[in-house]
Design an enzyme around this catalytic site. Structure first.
Site, PDB file in Angstrom:
ATOM      1  N   GLN A 118      28.613 -33.488 -12.342  1.00 23.76           N
ATOM      2  CA  GLN A 118      28.814 -32.112 -12.801  1.00 23.76           C
ATOM      3  C   GLN A 118      27.572 -31.238 -12.805  1.00 23.76           C
ATOM      4  O   GLN A 118      27.595 -30.091 -12.353  1.00 23.76           O
ATOM      5  CB  GLN A 118      29.444 -32.151 -14.201  1.00 23.76           C
ATOM      6  N   SER A 143      30.593 -26.429 -18.554  1.00 23.02           N
ATOM      7  CA  SER A 143      29.372 -27.197 -18.316  1.00 23.02           C
ATOM      8  C   SER A 143      29.132 -28.172 -19.468  1.00 23.02           C
ATOM      9  O   SER A 143      29.892 -29.124 -19.635  1.00 23.02           O
ATOM     10  CB  SER A 143      28.195 -26.236 -18.105  1.00 23.02           C
ATOM     11  N   LEU A 144      28.113 -27.958 -20.282  1.00 21.80           N
ATOM     12  CA  LEU A 144      27.882 -28.793 -21.461  1.00 21.80           C
ATOM     13  C   LEU A 144      29.168 -28.984 -22.273  1.00 21.80           C
ATOM     14  O   LEU A 144      29.458 -30.073 -22.779  1.00 21.80           O
ATOM     15  CB  LEU A 144      26.818 -28.142 -22.355  1.00 21.80           C
ATOM     16  N   ARG A 204      21.068 -35.454 -21.232  1.00 19.58           N
ATOM     17  CA  ARG A 204      21.377 -34.451 -20.209  1.00 19.58           C
ATOM     18  C   ARG A 204      20.364 -33.306 -20.268  1.00 19.58           C
ATOM     19  O   ARG A 204      19.846 -32.870 -19.244  1.00 19.58           O
ATOM     20  CB  ARG A 204      22.797 -33.926 -20.433  1.00 19.58           C
ATOM     21  N   HIS A 212      23.261 -26.677 -11.915  1.00 17.20           N
ATOM     22  CA  HIS A 212      24.434 -26.771 -11.038  1.00 17.20           C
ATOM     23  C   HIS A 212      24.087 -26.454  -9.587  1.00 17.20           C
ATOM     24  O   HIS A 212      24.816 -25.752  -8.889  1.00 17.20           O
ATOM     25  CB  HIS A 212      25.574 -25.879 -11.561  1.00 17.20           C
ATOM     26  N   GLN A 269      25.948 -24.050 -22.645  1.00 15.63           N
ATOM     27  CA  GLN A 269      24.600 -23.571 -22.932  1.00 15.63           C
ATOM     28  C   GLN A 269      24.518 -22.058 -22.761  1.00 15.63           C
ATOM     29  O   GLN A 269      25.069 -21.497 -21.816  1.00 15.63           O
ATOM     30  CB  GLN A 269      23.605 -24.256 -22.000  1.00 15.63           C
TER      31      GLN A 269
END
Length: 308
Positions: free
Chosen positions: A250, A92-93, A117, A201, A10
């Protein structure tokens, strides 16, 4: 020389993304068309035309970035020069995209998962205000000192360890601001408050973690064809149960991106191919893995350069 496939996260989105791939490759069109049908929105139009505020929504940009990356992969295959990698990783993504590439998660399931998500992250942001900041030019030990100081004002963690002297902190607004001031005092070159919906996160994503675990429990996950390096552990995984567990954790835990690159480099990866929007990950790879070669496949020109 081993090859690592990298997939962006992202923040890499931009209006116009993927448009030339869509126009010039039938294989690249199909992921956009499938995603449109799955999501019930014209994701392709949002990618190509915006508006920017719609594309930047957490629940829209996440599937958009995944679809763009997979469209580029399909265009490479259509041109007769598929990306053959020994390992994959995504920021991440992007870790979800890496699992599509590695064969552990089907494309349609991944589109649904990253939409969920994004929705879960947005809901967590609305339930508890938070923010993030990038800190540049400060070593990790000093950054942790700054975070410890800022944590007196609220929940705060080091969220993304991207590369040497480049990390992000995440938590409650007052805590992030206090840690930013401390980081500047300790010698940080820059502290940049990020335009994000909330504290990704970090422990403030607890409700999103639970929502993702439930969604992942309903999703078929296969043994991956190649290892995918986990953001959570910076170690390669192929086992479905382990993939499910780590993806579930995550969004609430730090992204160990620098360590992930070091692990891939130590395992022999010297060529890093970033597929999808942006060039951030190849830039980091060059800083982290000595002697690395990097390639970007973002637009049709990248596909042509790859196949030429």
């Amino acid at each position: 020389m081993k090859t690592a496939a990298l997939f962006p996260g992202q923040g890499a989105q931009a209006v116009g993304m993927g448009k030339d791939l869509f126009e010039k490759s039938a294989a690249a069109r199909r992921p956009f068309e499938e995603a449109n049908a799955i999501l019930g929105i014209d994701l392709a139009k949002i990618c190509f035309e915006g508006p920017e505020e719609t594309l930047n929504r957490t629940d829209t940009c996440q599937p958009a970035i995944l679809v763009h990356s997979i469209a580029a992969i399909r265009a490479m295959e259509e041109k007769g020069a598929p990306l053959r990698a020994d390992v994959a990783a995504g920021l991440s993504l992007g870790e979800y995209t890496a699992h599509v590439f590695a064969g552990s998660i089907g494309f349609a399931d991944a589109v649904r998962l990253v939409r969920k998500r994004g929705e879960a992250m947005q809901a967590a942001c609305e339930a508890k205000a938070g923010t993030m900041a990038t800190v540049l030019g400060l070593d990790l030990a000093k950054l942790r000192e700054a975070v410890a100081e800022g944590a007196a004002k609220g929940i705060l963690v080091v969220a993304n360890i991207l590369g040497p002297g480049q990390a992000a902190i995440s938590g409650e607004v007052a805590a992030v601001e206090a840690a930013g001031e401390a980081a500047r005092r300790m010698g940080a070159k820059r502290v940049v408050m990020l335009k994000v919906a909330g504290a990704f996160h970090s422990p403030l994503m607890a409700s999103a973690v639970e929502a993702l675990k439930a969604a992942l429990a309903r999703t078929e996950i296969k043994t991956s064809v190649i290892p995918v390096v986990s953001n959570v552990t910076a170690a390669p995984v192929t086992d479905p149960a382990q993939i499910r567990e780590l993806l579930g954790r995550q969004v609430g835990e730090p992204v160990l991106w620098e360590d992930s690159n070091r692990r891939m480099g130590a395992d022999g990866a010297k060529r890093f191919v970033e597929v999808g929007p942006g060039k951030v990950l190849t830039g980091l790879a060059r800083k982290i893995v000595e002697g690395s070669e990097t390639v970007n496949v973002e637009a049709w020109s990248g596909v042509e350069a790859w196949t030429g």
